[in-house]
Design a protein around this motif. Structure first.
Motif, PDB file in Angstrom:
ATOM      1  N   UNK A   1     -12.983  12.240 -18.454  1.00 53.50           N
ATOM      2  CA  UNK A   1     -12.925  11.741 -19.831  1.00 53.50           C
ATOM      3  C   UNK A   1     -11.873  12.501 -20.613  1.00 53.50           C
ATOM      4  N   UNK A   2     -10.941  11.768 -21.234  1.00 57.30           N
ATOM      5  CA  UNK A   2      -9.850  12.425 -21.962  1.00 57.30           C
ATOM      6  C   UNK A   2      -9.702  11.839 -23.360  1.00 57.30           C
ATOM      7  N   UNK A   3      -9.404  12.716 -24.305  1.00 56.59           N
ATOM      8  CA  UNK A   3      -9.080  12.333 -25.677  1.00 56.59           C
ATOM      9  C   UNK A   3      -7.833  13.110 -26.062  1.00 56.59           C
ATOM     10  N   UNK A   4      -6.699  12.449 -26.028  1.00 55.70           N
ATOM     11  CA  UNK A   4      -5.429  13.118 -26.313  1.00 55.70           C
ATOM     12  C   UNK A   4      -5.274  13.327 -27.817  1.00 55.70           C
ATOM     13  N   UNK A   5      -4.183  13.969 -28.207  1.00 55.43           N
ATOM     14  CA  UNK A   5      -3.906  14.186 -29.619  1.00 55.43           C
ATOM     15  C   UNK A   5      -3.213  12.985 -30.268  1.00 55.43           C
ATOM     16  N   UNK A   6      -2.926  11.965 -29.486  1.00 55.44           N
ATOM     17  CA  UNK A   6      -2.319  10.749 -30.020  1.00 55.44           C
ATOM     18  C   UNK A   6      -3.322  10.012 -30.908  1.00 55.44           C
ATOM     19  N   UNK A   7      -2.855   9.513 -32.056  1.00 63.09           N
ATOM     20  CA  UNK A   7      -3.724   8.771 -32.971  1.00 63.09           C
ATOM     21  C   UNK A   7      -3.440   7.277 -32.805  1.00 63.09           C
ATOM     22  N   UNK A   8      -4.338   6.548 -32.146  1.00 63.51           N
ATOM     23  CA  UNK A   8      -4.092   5.116 -31.956  1.00 63.51           C
ATOM     24  C   UNK A   8      -4.130   4.354 -33.277  1.00 63.51           C
ATOM     25  N   UNK A   9      -3.421   3.227 -33.301  1.00 67.38           N
ATOM     26  CA  UNK A   9      -3.386   2.348 -34.469  1.00 67.38           C
ATOM     27  C   UNK A   9      -4.405   1.227 -34.259  1.00 67.38           C
ATOM     28  N   UNK A  10      -5.401   1.157 -35.124  1.00 63.86           N
ATOM     29  CA  UNK A  10      -6.434   0.130 -35.031  1.00 63.86           C
ATOM     30  C   UNK A  10      -6.486  -0.649 -36.337  1.00 63.86           C
ATOM     31  N   UNK A  11      -6.573  -1.962 -36.230  1.00 63.49           N
ATOM     32  CA  UNK A  11      -6.823  -2.809 -37.396  1.00 63.49           C
ATOM     33  C   UNK A  11      -8.179  -3.480 -37.203  1.00 63.49           C
ATOM     34  N   UNK A  12      -9.075  -3.262 -38.141  1.00 63.63           N
ATOM     35  CA  UNK A  12     -10.392  -3.896 -38.116  1.00 63.63           C
ATOM     36  C   UNK A  12     -10.372  -5.054 -39.113  1.00 63.63           C
ATOM     37  N   UNK A  13     -10.767  -6.227 -38.657  1.00 64.97           N
ATOM     38  CA  UNK A  13     -10.855  -7.408 -39.517  1.00 64.97           C
ATOM     39  C   UNK A  13     -12.312  -7.817 -39.572  1.00 64.97           C
ATOM     40  N   UNK A  14     -12.926  -7.738 -40.749  1.00 69.98           N
ATOM     41  CA  UNK A  14     -14.339  -8.072 -40.794  1.00 69.98           C
ATOM     42  C   UNK A  14     -14.998  -7.825 -42.125  1.00 69.98           C
TER      43      UNK A  14
END
Length: 302
Positions: A1-14
């Motif tokens: 299990x890995x969690x890098x320091x990269x911040x993913x871009x997420x768009x939540x529509x709801x």
């Protein structure tokens, strides 16, 4: 299990809403009256829950939603801003109130009545207006507390933009073949499978969607078909679980793990861990964990 320091871009529509919770000794039946022990309010809505959950888990999260031009709407916007969620495309509706959910909570479980209000005014035009955010997303997330035609349009937009999109199919309604086929993943409650996919044996439905359909059941368990066998993962709370928002918490944790390049099995396990944390508190958002505490947890558990 890995969690890098990269911040993913997420768009939540709801959806976004205020949850009004009545604590009672039992769920009232038709033509009966029960006395509530108390009334409390919490910030909720499946979309807002996922936006806050993914933000706390280290994503750059933007939210596309609608609220009323009322005190509840201002409360929702302030809370999202405090949680570092981009609210540039949370539209304020002059004609509809902010969505609300009325929850009767007892030892028997929860009975929930949702008033969509402004959430049901979220339109394809709003999706078009937010396209510049959708175009930069690593993942789009949505749910079913907005109009189904808006969900359909969002999937067409995601396909046009060649973007990953996941859906938590709740509250349950039938999903079109186009949505099912293009979805990167679908999260659903076990009791809703026939409503969402049509009649059929649950395992058969899951086997038709290997590594795509993730079925939530009980306090905090998830099952799926990995292409060769059924997989079952359960992470029971050690204390009394508060069940509101656990599907949103799971979906958010799963999404974050997926964007960090983990295996499907580890994504499911991480989603269950996030939901387990959320179960410690009443209300859908208070218990949502932060990235730091999840990193500490997985450093010991994996």
């Amino acid at each position: 299990m890995k969690l890098s320091n990269t911040k993913p871009q997420i768009v939540v529509v709801g959806s976004s809403s205020i949850d009004l919770i009545l604590k009672t000794s039992k769920i009232p039946t038709a033509n009966n009256t029960v006395l509530a022990q108390n009334l409390t309010s919490f910030l909720g809505g499946k979309g807002a829950n996922q936006a806050i959950a993914t933000s706390r888990l280290g994503a750059h999260t933007s939210f596309v939603s609608r609220v009323g031009m009322d005190p509840y709407g201002q409360q929702v916007l302030r809370n999202l801003d405090d949680e570092e969620v981009n609210v540039a495309y949370v539209f304020e509706d002059e004609d509809e109130a902010t969505g609300t959910a009325y929850v009767t909570a007892s030892e028997e479980g929860n009975a929930i009545t949702v008033v969509p209000a402004a959430n049901y005014s979220l339109s394809s035009e709003n999706i078009d207006e937010a396209e510049k955010y959708l175009a930069t997303a690593d993942l789009i997330l949505t749910q079913m507390e907005i109009p189904s035609k808006t969900v359909e349009y969002l999937f067409k937009k995601a396909k046009k933009l060649n973007k990953k999109i996941g859906i938590y199919a709740a509250p349950a309604s039938r999903l079109s073949d186009e949505v099912i086929n293009y979805a990167s993943f679908v999260v659903a409650k076990s009791t809703d499978l026939e409503t969402i996919f049509g009649k059929g044996n649950h395992e058969d439905i899951m086997k038709h969607l290997p590594n795509k359909l993730f079925v939530r059941d009980g306090a905090n368990s998830t099952s799926y078909f990995d292409g060769s066998e059924m997989k079952y993962f359960r992470k029971n709370p050690s204390t009394e679980a508060h069940s509101m928002g656990l599907g949103d918490a799971f979906t958010s944790g799963f999404s974050i793990a997926l964007l960090h390049g983990n295996s499907i099995e580890d994504c499911v396990k991480f989603g269950n861990e996030v939901a387990l944390k959320a179960a410690d508190y009443r209300g859908s958002q208070k218990g949502l964990p932060y990235l730091k505490e999840m990193k500490e947890l997985i450093s010991k558990a994996y």
